[in-house]
Design an enzyme around this catalytic site. Structure first.
Site, PDB file in Angstrom:
ATOM      1  N   ARG A   1     -17.959 -13.509  -9.889  1.00  0.00           N
ATOM      2  CA  ARG A   1     -16.821 -12.738 -10.541  1.00  0.00           C
ATOM      3  C   ARG A   1     -17.240 -11.351 -10.848  1.00  0.00           C
ATOM      4  O   ARG A   1     -18.275 -11.099 -11.103  1.00  0.00           O
ATOM      5  CB  ARG A   1     -16.538 -13.653 -12.078  1.00  0.00           C
ATOM      6  CG  ARG A   1     -16.054 -15.029 -11.838  1.00  0.00           C
ATOM      7  CD  ARG A   1     -14.468 -14.734 -11.341  1.00  0.00           C
ATOM      8  NE  ARG A   1     -13.972 -16.199 -11.371  1.00  0.00           N
ATOM      9  CZ  ARG A   1     -13.798 -16.865 -10.006  1.00  0.00           C
ATOM     10  NH1 ARG A   1     -14.066 -16.250  -8.907  1.00  0.00           N
ATOM     11  NH2 ARG A   1     -13.261 -17.804 -10.188  1.00  0.00           N
TER      12      ARG A   1
ATOM     13  N   THR B   1     -20.143 -12.471  -4.851  1.00  0.00           N
ATOM     14  CA  THR B   1     -18.916 -13.295  -4.598  1.00  0.00           C
ATOM     15  C   THR B   1     -18.853 -14.315  -5.878  1.00  0.00           C
ATOM     16  O   THR B   1     -18.069 -15.138  -5.711  1.00  0.00           O
ATOM     17  CB  THR B   1     -19.264 -14.098  -3.291  1.00  0.00           C
ATOM     18  OG1 THR B   1     -20.484 -15.088  -3.807  1.00  0.00           O
ATOM     19  CG2 THR B   1     -19.491 -13.357  -2.001  1.00  0.00           C
TER      20      THR B   1
ATOM     21  N   HIS C   1     -11.322 -10.783  -2.592  1.00  0.00           N
ATOM     22  CA  HIS C   1     -11.523 -12.193  -3.215  1.00  0.00           C
ATOM     23  C   HIS C   1     -11.301 -13.172  -2.180  1.00  0.00           C
ATOM     24  O   HIS C   1     -10.378 -13.950  -2.536  1.00  0.00           O
ATOM     25  CB  HIS C   1     -10.700 -12.378  -4.546  1.00  0.00           C
ATOM     26  CG  HIS C   1     -11.472 -13.552  -5.526  1.00  0.00           C
ATOM     27  ND1 HIS C   1     -11.358 -13.492  -6.903  1.00  0.00           N
ATOM     28  CD2 HIS C   1     -11.847 -14.672  -5.152  1.00  0.00           C
ATOM     29  CE1 HIS C   1     -11.903 -14.520  -7.214  1.00  0.00           C
ATOM     30  NE2 HIS C   1     -12.156 -15.463  -6.358  1.00  0.00           N
ATOM     31  N   GLN C   2     -11.960 -13.253  -1.314  1.00  0.00           N
ATOM     32  CA  GLN C   2     -11.647 -14.153  -0.061  1.00  0.00           C
ATOM     33  C   GLN C   2     -12.838 -14.961   0.503  1.00  0.00           C
ATOM     34  O   GLN C   2     -12.615 -15.560   1.433  1.00  0.00           O
ATOM     35  CB  GLN C   2     -11.187 -13.302   1.067  1.00  0.00           C
ATOM     36  CG  GLN C   2     -12.354 -12.413   2.074  1.00  0.00           C
ATOM     37  CD  GLN C   2     -11.819 -11.866   3.262  1.00  0.00           C
ATOM     38  OE1 GLN C   2     -11.241 -10.833   3.110  1.00  0.00           O
ATOM     39  NE2 GLN C   2     -12.236 -12.323   4.332  1.00  0.00           N
TER      40      GLN C   2
ATOM     41  N   PHE D   1     -13.278 -17.772  -0.747  1.00  0.00           N
ATOM     42  CA  PHE D   1     -12.907 -19.442  -0.375  1.00  0.00           C
ATOM     43  C   PHE D   1     -12.029 -19.467   0.688  1.00  0.00           C
ATOM     44  O   PHE D   1     -11.525 -20.678   1.150  1.00  0.00           O
ATOM     45  CB  PHE D   1     -12.056 -19.724  -1.782  1.00  0.00           C
ATOM     46  CG  PHE D   1     -10.609 -18.962  -1.847  1.00  0.00           C
ATOM     47  CD1 PHE D   1     -10.441 -17.662  -2.305  1.00  0.00           C
ATOM     48  CD2 PHE D   1      -9.504 -19.419  -1.293  1.00  0.00           C
ATOM     49  CE1 PHE D   1      -9.437 -16.872  -2.450  1.00  0.00           C
ATOM     50  CE2 PHE D   1      -8.303 -18.603  -1.380  1.00  0.00           C
ATOM     51  CZ  PHE D   1      -8.478 -17.321  -1.862  1.00  0.00           C
TER      52      PHE D   1
ATOM     53  N   ILE E   1     -23.130 -23.075  -4.803  1.00  0.00           N
ATOM     54  CA  ILE E   1     -22.778 -22.125  -3.775  1.00  0.00           C
ATOM     55  C   ILE E   1     -24.284 -21.477  -3.829  1.00  0.00           C
ATOM     56  O   ILE E   1     -24.578 -21.045  -2.504  1.00  0.00           O
ATOM     57  CB  ILE E   1     -21.753 -21.062  -4.217  1.00  0.00           C
ATOM     58  CG1 ILE E   1     -20.228 -21.844  -4.289  1.00  0.00           C
ATOM     59  CG2 ILE E   1     -21.549 -19.872  -3.238  1.00  0.00           C
ATOM     60  CD1 ILE E   1     -19.156 -21.062  -4.817  1.00  0.00           C
TER      61      ILE E   1
END
Ligand code: NAI
Length: 330
Positions: A235, A233, A296-297, A299, A155
């Protein structure tokens, strides 16, 4: 094989159903988050499938073992929600989805960065109320700014390449240097301290572990430029939230884009609009106009969801057929 899929959300169910149509599994969809209270639902399941916000602590894993569960398949890349040593102790292998779309998460980091910088949430709300003024909406050119990428894996690398397109100077920090990235001019690897000192924007892409917990803390924030932008993005636990709030109050941190939060379990993915939240730190963060939080979007793209579903069922099929578990968490 009977598979119990915990924390099934509407947004992913069609992708899971499409992927499992290729196999002869019996699938049970549960909306409950897997924890000590819900673990009994795994009765009769050979495999349980969990998600990033489930809580597979030692007690839960022992219960899964006692119920006869033989495999834990997480629909995530990260596995910090699973007590891996407990899984080993109870001899339940854990498989994950190491890669599904680095673009989904990297592009979301960019979305947070641009939205914060150009104050898109405020601009959107103003125009909706027919307020067409511009005061308070001044941003900065990304071109020529220094962007620090912490964790230059799948990433982080993708994010760095997007930053190249903006004409930013990109600095990277990772325990493993990918020399090709330097050779091709994507970024320059530097020590962490230099990255902190020189970056106008810092984006976090390392996994959460004992070494990276609270990587952003009171001491490291002191090293940073005034008004630095932090994007997380990765944790939530990578940032000490108390230190972040203090630095936002002092304007040492200029803005923060957070897709993850230290205490997100039980809050993110839930509709608490009628209940409110009990977490005072999250409540304080939500009061800053220069903090943008998403639930937490990172993904959440069709491509990523499809890849997650396909790899998850492939992992389970490999286990069922006694094949090598290529995505086993070691
Ligand atoms: P990756 O494994 O490809 O890259 C992680 C990089 O971090 C590696 O290059 C590794 O060498 C480096 N690293 C590990 N420990 C380090 C340390 N102590 N100091 C410096 N570098 C260190 O993982 P990927 O796919 O890039 O994902 C990164 C993280 O993004 C995941 O661990 C996960 O926590 C998070 N993530 C967030 C999502 C979201 O929806 N917001 C979705 C997917 C992943």
């Amino acid at each position: 094989m009977i598979i119990g899929i915990f924390q099934t959300h509407n947004f992913e169910k069609p992708f899971l159903e499409a992927a499992c149509a290729n196999y002869h599994f019996q699938v049970k969809f549960f909306t409950a988050r897997l924890d000590q209270d819900s673990v009994a639902m795994a009765k009769n399941c050979d495999v349980i499938c969990c998600f990033a916000n489930d809580d597979l602590n030692k007690e839960v894993i022992k219960s899964l073992h006692d119920l006869g569960v033989k495999l834990i398949a997480t629909r995530s890349a990260g596995f910090n929600h699973i007590d891996i040593s407990a899984a080993k102790e109870f001899k339940i292998p854990v498989v994950r989805v190491p890669e599904y779309s680095p673009y989904a998460v990297a592009e979301h980091a960019v979305a947070l960065m641009l939205s914060l910088n150009r104050k898109i949430p405020q601009a959107y709300l103003r125009v909706k109320e027919l307020n067409f003024t511009l005061d308070g909406l001044v941003g900065f050119d990304l071109h020529g700014k220094t962007v620090g990428v912490i964790g230059v894996g799948r990433i982080g690398k993708t994010f760095a390449k997007i930053m190249n397109g903006f004409g930013a100077i990109v600095l990277g920090y990772d325990i493993q240097k990918d020399e090709d990235l330097e050779r091709t001019g994507v970024l320059k690897f530097v020590e962490l301290e230099r990255l902190f000192k020189e970056s106008d924007i810092i984006s976090l892409h390392v996994p959460l572990n004992a070494q990276t917990k609270h990587l952003i803390n009171q001491n490291t924030i002191q090293m940073m430029k005034s008004a630095v932008m932090i994007i997380n993005t990765g944790r939530g636990g990578l940032i000490d939230t108390t230190a972040l709030i203090e630095a936002l109050k002092k304007k040492k941190i200029g803005s923060a884009g957070l897709d993850v939060y230290e205490e997100e379990e039980g809050v993110f993915f839930e509709d608490l609009s009628c209940l409110g939240i009990e977490d005072d730190k999250l409540a304080r963060l939500l009061t800053f106009p220069n903090v943008l939080i998403t639930s937490h979007q990172g993904f959440l793209t069709a491509e990523a969801l499809s890849n997650i579903a396909q790899t998850t069922f492939q992992n389970i099929a490999d286990f069922g057929a006694g094949r090598e578990l290529v995505n086993k968490v070691i």
